[in-house]
Motif scaffolding. Sequence first.
Motif, mmCIF file in Angstrom:
data_model
loop_
_atom_site.group_PDB
_atom_site.id
_atom_site.type_symbol
_atom_site.label_atom_id
_atom_site.label_comp_id
_atom_site.label_asym_id
_atom_site.label_seq_id
_atom_site.Cartn_x
_atom_site.Cartn_y
_atom_site.Cartn_z
ATOM 1 N N MET A 150 -2.061 -5.076 4.676
ATOM 2 C CA MET A 150 -2.677 -3.180 4.062
ATOM 3 C C MET A 150 -4.309 -3.760 4.296
ATOM 4 O O MET A 150 -4.581 -4.769 5.055
ATOM 5 C CB MET A 150 -2.377 -4.407 2.152
ATOM 6 N N ARG B 154 8.536 1.127 -5.064
ATOM 7 C CA ARG B 154 9.302 1.763 -5.596
ATOM 8 C C ARG B 154 10.857 1.669 -5.179
ATOM 9 O O ARG B 154 11.283 0.941 -5.937
ATOM 10 C CB ARG B 154 9.533 3.550 -5.466
ATOM 11 N N ILE B 155 10.720 1.252 -3.549
ATOM 12 C CA ILE B 155 12.640 0.877 -3.073
ATOM 13 C C ILE B 155 12.091 -0.516 -3.804
ATOM 14 O O ILE B 155 13.396 -1.223 -4.431
ATOM 15 C CB ILE B 155 11.862 0.954 -1.682
ATOM 16 N N ASP C 47 3.811 -6.791 0.689
ATOM 17 C CA ASP C 47 3.298 -6.857 2.398
ATOM 18 C C ASP C 47 2.818 -7.899 2.726
ATOM 19 O O ASP C 47 2.024 -8.481 1.875
ATOM 20 C CB ASP C 47 3.226 -5.107 2.100
ATOM 21 N N ASP D 96 1.096 -1.090 0.196
ATOM 22 C CA ASP D 96 -0.103 0.152 0.209
ATOM 23 C C ASP D 96 1.129 1.566 -0.325
ATOM 24 O O ASP D 96 0.400 2.069 0.074
ATOM 25 C CB ASP D 96 -0.714 -0.076 1.278
ATOM 26 N N SER D 97 2.233 1.319 0.136
ATOM 27 C CA SER D 97 3.276 1.892 0.273
ATOM 28 C C SER D 97 3.500 2.736 -1.149
ATOM 29 O O SER D 97 4.473 1.519 -1.528
ATOM 30 C CB SER D 97 4.034 2.154 1.178
ATOM 31 N N PRO D 98 3.273 3.395 -2.275
ATOM 32 C CA PRO D 98 4.020 3.820 -2.744
ATOM 33 C C PRO D 98 5.651 4.458 -2.755
ATOM 34 O O PRO D 98 6.151 3.585 -3.971
ATOM 35 C CB PRO D 98 3.137 5.511 -3.405
ATOM 36 N N VAL D 99 6.011 4.584 -1.542
ATOM 37 C CA VAL D 99 7.022 4.585 -1.603
ATOM 38 C C VAL D 99 8.372 2.848 -1.300
ATOM 39 O O VAL D 99 9.511 2.877 -1.993
ATOM 40 C CB VAL D 99 8.158 5.193 -0.035
ATOM 41 N N MET D 100 7.831 2.617 -0.709
ATOM 42 C CA MET D 100 7.541 0.688 -0.888
ATOM 43 C C MET D 100 7.428 0.174 -2.264
ATOM 44 O O MET D 100 8.582 -0.920 -2.306
ATOM 45 C CB MET D 100 7.055 -0.105 0.383
#
Lengths: 128, 154
Positions: A59, A16-17, A56, A10-14
């Motif tokens: 979520m 991309r990581i 993940d 659910d994290s856009p940052v994760m």
Amino acid sequence: MGYRILIVDDSPVMRRIVARALAAGGFEASTTHCAENGREALAVLAAHPIDIVFADINMPEMSGMEMVEKMAADGQLPTQPVIILSTERNAERIDRLRALGVRAYLKKPFKPEDLKKVVSALFPLGAP
Amino acid sequence: MSAALSPSLLLGTTSAILEDAAFFFSERTDTPLPWAGQLLEAKLSFIGPRKGTMRLVTTTAFGVELAANLLGLAPSDADAAAHARAAVGELLNMVCGAFVAEWFGADQVCQLGIPVVRAIPHPDDAPGDCSICLIADERHRVEVEIILDEVPRP
């Protein structure tokens, strides 16, 4: 020919990581799909061939655990590699995921080289 | 194996995650930097042997640098600014996951909620049950606290 990847977080940052760590590890993606929860991920899996799922646990709407349970009930896990990337540390829940057929589990934050090791072990000959 | 709730436990996990995930070196301070600019507040609930919320407050400027470090961008990149809130939420998620495992023990089940991040004009001064104030990379103020939902019985 590269990997067909599905990243579920659910994290856009994760998301991309994970994509960045895979690229840094030399894993070329031919297609990268993203989903924000287990329900979206199951829809992607029903519509597209995917070589490897990175998911993940925690979520909204449908957790990674529920997604894995559904995939196990549908008999998908023996042929559909799933790697869990989560902050979850509970040994019993991690064992449960492995018993259901999850191929590997990495704690967040993970190192790109750890992800590389896991994917290399799953695909020793490179992308299928 | 579990540990007592303490500022040193909170400091240890927060500092380790800041360094491992985002390459920020941090230290605890009793003389915090003054708040500057817009602030971000992130909250994440947990339910395990104890129930409560972890709260992290920092500046948007730190959020931008955090996003830049996590994503391998220059802090001046517009993408870093666009991901500042999500980066602070993910930081809290990682800190809380590591913290509850240390606090309760990895043999205990602890369900985390979903991080909620919002901009705030100034922080709520109500003290939590356990809190720390850090300086990250000697420039950024980061506050982390645990707010318990229930008071333990004597």
